[in-house]
Design a protein around this motif. Structure first.
Motif, short mmCIF file in Angstrom:
data_model
loop_
_atom_site.label_atom_id
_atom_site.label_comp_id
_atom_site.label_asym_id
_atom_site.label_seq_id
_atom_site.Cartn_x
_atom_site.Cartn_y
_atom_site.Cartn_z
N TYR A 265 0.78 -1.24 0.00
CA TYR A 265 0.00 0.00 0.00
C TYR A 265 0.82 1.29 0.00
N GLY A 266 2.13 1.19 0.12
CA GLY A 266 2.94 2.40 0.27
C GLY A 266 2.84 3.35 -0.90
N ASP A 267 2.62 2.83 -2.10
CA ASP A 267 2.54 3.67 -3.30
C ASP A 267 1.11 3.89 -3.79
N ASP A 268 0.12 3.53 -2.99
CA ASP A 268 -1.27 3.72 -3.40
C ASP A 268 -1.59 5.20 -3.56
N ARG A 269 -2.29 5.54 -4.64
CA ARG A 269 -2.70 6.91 -4.89
C ARG A 269 -4.12 6.91 -5.46
N GLU A 270 -4.89 7.92 -5.10
CA GLU A 270 -6.24 8.14 -5.65
C GLU A 270 -7.06 6.85 -5.65
N THR A 271 -7.18 6.28 -4.47
CA THR A 271 -7.93 5.04 -4.32
C THR A 271 -9.39 5.24 -4.75
N PRO A 272 -10.00 4.26 -5.40
CA PRO A 272 -11.38 4.43 -5.90
C PRO A 272 -12.44 4.23 -4.82
N ALA A 273 -12.33 4.97 -3.73
CA ALA A 273 -13.28 4.83 -2.63
C ALA A 273 -14.69 5.23 -3.03
N HIS A 274 -14.81 5.98 -4.13
CA HIS A 274 -16.15 6.38 -4.59
C HIS A 274 -16.96 5.19 -5.09
N LEU A 275 -16.30 4.03 -5.26
CA LEU A 275 -17.01 2.82 -5.69
C LEU A 275 -17.47 1.97 -4.52
N GLU A 276 -17.12 2.34 -3.30
CA GLU A 276 -17.56 1.59 -2.12
C GLU A 276 -18.99 1.95 -1.76
N PRO A 277 -19.71 1.04 -1.10
CA PRO A 277 -19.34 -0.34 -0.79
C PRO A 277 -19.91 -1.31 -1.80
N ASP A 278 -19.45 -2.57 -1.72
CA ASP A 278 -20.15 -3.66 -2.37
C ASP A 278 -21.35 -4.04 -1.50
N GLY A 279 -22.22 -4.88 -2.04
CA GLY A 279 -23.51 -5.10 -1.40
C GLY A 279 -23.50 -5.84 -0.09
N ALA A 280 -22.39 -6.49 0.27
CA ALA A 280 -22.33 -7.23 1.53
C ALA A 280 -21.06 -6.88 2.31
N ASP A 281 -20.55 -5.67 2.12
CA ASP A 281 -19.31 -5.27 2.79
C ASP A 281 -19.55 -4.98 4.27
N PHE A 282 -18.60 -5.41 5.10
CA PHE A 282 -18.56 -4.93 6.48
C PHE A 282 -17.24 -4.20 6.77
N PHE A 283 -16.39 -4.08 5.75
CA PHE A 283 -15.19 -3.25 5.81
C PHE A 283 -15.22 -2.24 4.67
N SER A 284 -14.63 -1.08 4.91
CA SER A 284 -14.28 -0.16 3.85
C SER A 284 -12.86 -0.48 3.43
N PRO A 285 -12.63 -0.97 2.21
CA PRO A 285 -11.26 -1.29 1.80
C PRO A 285 -10.30 -0.12 1.95
N SER A 286 -10.75 1.07 1.60
CA SER A 286 -9.86 2.23 1.67
C SER A 286 -9.55 2.62 3.11
N LEU A 287 -10.55 2.59 3.99
CA LEU A 287 -10.31 2.96 5.38
C LEU A 287 -9.46 1.93 6.10
N GLU A 288 -9.61 0.66 5.76
CA GLU A 288 -8.77 -0.36 6.38
C GLU A 288 -7.30 -0.14 6.01
N ILE A 289 -7.05 0.23 4.76
CA ILE A 289 -5.68 0.54 4.35
C ILE A 289 -5.16 1.75 5.12
N THR A 290 -5.99 2.78 5.21
CA THR A 290 -5.58 4.00 5.91
C THR A 290 -5.32 3.74 7.38
N ASP A 291 -6.17 2.94 8.00
CA ASP A 291 -6.02 2.62 9.41
C ASP A 291 -4.76 1.79 9.65
N LEU A 292 -4.36 1.01 8.65
CA LEU A 292 -3.10 0.27 8.73
C LEU A 292 -1.91 1.21 8.60
N MET A 293 -1.96 2.10 7.61
CA MET A 293 -0.81 2.96 7.34
C MET A 293 -0.54 3.95 8.47
N ARG A 294 -1.56 4.36 9.18
CA ARG A 294 -1.33 5.27 10.31
C ARG A 294 -0.56 4.58 11.44
#
Length: 360
Positions: free
Chosen positions: A227-256
């Motif tokens: 994830y170190g080089d991730d840029r402009e993540t497509p968070a505008h496509l979240e969520p899928d119909g059965a998600d219980f995680f936000s893929p982008s927020l999980e990455i952000t919560d990891l990187m912090r």
């Protein structure tokens, strides 16, 4: 018409009975809410059916095994990982609410679960069966480490005993995870169980609490590689119909967890677009609380909330996302917390632990 009228009465009863317990501005973990939440894992830890064991049969000899025979500790709560985080939740509540009204019941339940013989059977599962090495990789593994982290960080004799009894299983999982990391070529960016960022974050927390520098180093290197080089993540496509995680927020919560504040803010500013921020700040629409998949979207509000809280704490006072995430987290919590008690077993077997994570 009769069915609709009954549902209307049921909803009115819920609003009158439960809604006053929740602050619409800032939900707090009061003693009363803690007690109501604790009832859900207490009710399901010993409930063997319905069950989704996730077992791959290697021979006809295995077809007669019940969930409890395969997993004498974590057999309840519909599936293995939900049982694990149900146990985590009860430990956490004992730790932060030492005078909780059902304290003795919780201790008795955990004493029954964390016995050495049963833990040994759990450990053996991961090497005994055909796909054992990949069982619950890495979502269930992460929750198991979160459970152990809770015990390790609690200066309490009974917690120390539970921790000691769990160590054969914990050691097995660490061994498997260290074996798996070099082979994990690509991250899983889904919004459900296989999400890589969620598991890496929990594992890093455990490694730091236990002083396991080698494991921590491997986890951090893998996180930066993914994830170190991730840029402009497509968070505008979240969520899928059965998600219980936000893929982008999980990455952000990891990187912090692994970047300095300055480096994290630079990374964050290039990671999200405004369109993505707007999207993940919306309350998920949950059309059917009784559906075992659709109810995942209640959990999405909770996981978004705990990620946003953690991210906000890592940001400097002048960063614009700090107040936005703090406020949005409370909005998500206020909406989702009453729904924990308003569905069926599809949500009850796991949502309480997600709610507790978000409340804290």
């Amino acid at each position: 018409m009769k069915s609709s009228f009954f549902l209307l009465l049921l909803n009115l009863f819920f609003v009158v009975t439960f809604l006053p317990l929740f602050s619409q501005n800032k939900p707090d973990l009061t003693d009363e809410i803690a007690l109501k939440l604790s009832a859900l894992p207490l009710n399901c830890i010993d409930q063997e059916y319905p069950n989704k064991p996730g077992h791959t049969y290697g021979s006809a000899d295995e077809t007669g095994f019940s969930p409890k025979a395969l997993h004498p500790v974590f057999y309840g709560c519909f599936d293995w990982h939900s049982s694990v985080h149900a146990h985590w939740m009860l430990v956490r509540l004992l730790k932060i609410k030492p005078d909780i009204a059902n304290k003795n019941e919780i201790i008795a339940k955990l004493n029954s679960s964390f016995n050495k013989q049963a833990v040994e059977v759990e450990k053996e599962y991961f090497t005994k069966y055909v796909t054992g090495k990949g069982f619950e990789r890495t979502y269930g593994w992460a929750w198991l480490l979160k459970l152990d982290e809770e015990l390790v960080s609690w200066d309490n004799p009974i917690a120390g005993q539970w921790h000691e009894n769990l160590q054969p299983l914990i050691g097995q999982i660490i061994e498997l995870w260290m074996e798996y990391l070099p082979k994990q070529t690509y991250p899983n960016r889904t919004g459900v169980h296989p999400n890589s960022a969620f598991a890496l974050g929990f594992a890093i927390d455990w490694a730091r609490e236990n002083g396991n520098k080698e494991f921590e180093k491997e986890l951090i290197n893998k996180s930066l590689d993914f994830y170190g080089d991730d840029r402009e993540t497509p968070a505008h496509l979240e969520p899928d119909g059965a998600d219980f995680f936000s893929p982008s927020l999980e990455i952000t919560d990891l990187m912090r967890r692994i970047l300095s504040r300055n480096d994290f803010e630079k990374w964050l500013d290039s990671f999200y677009t405004q369109k993505g921020i707007d999207r993940i700040s919306q309350i998920p629409v949950v059309s059917d609380l009784s559906d075992y998949q659709t109810v995942h979207l209640v959990g999405l509000s909770f996981s978004r909330a705990w990620c946003m809280k953690g991210i906000a704490k890592s940001l400097s006072e002048g960063h614009p996302l700090k107040p936005h995430f703090e406020q949005t987290a409370q909005k998500l919590l206020s909406n989702a917390l009453p729904l924990v008690f308003d569905g069926n077993y599809g949500g009850e077997h796991w949502l309480a632990s997600f709610a507790l994570m978000a409340l804290e």
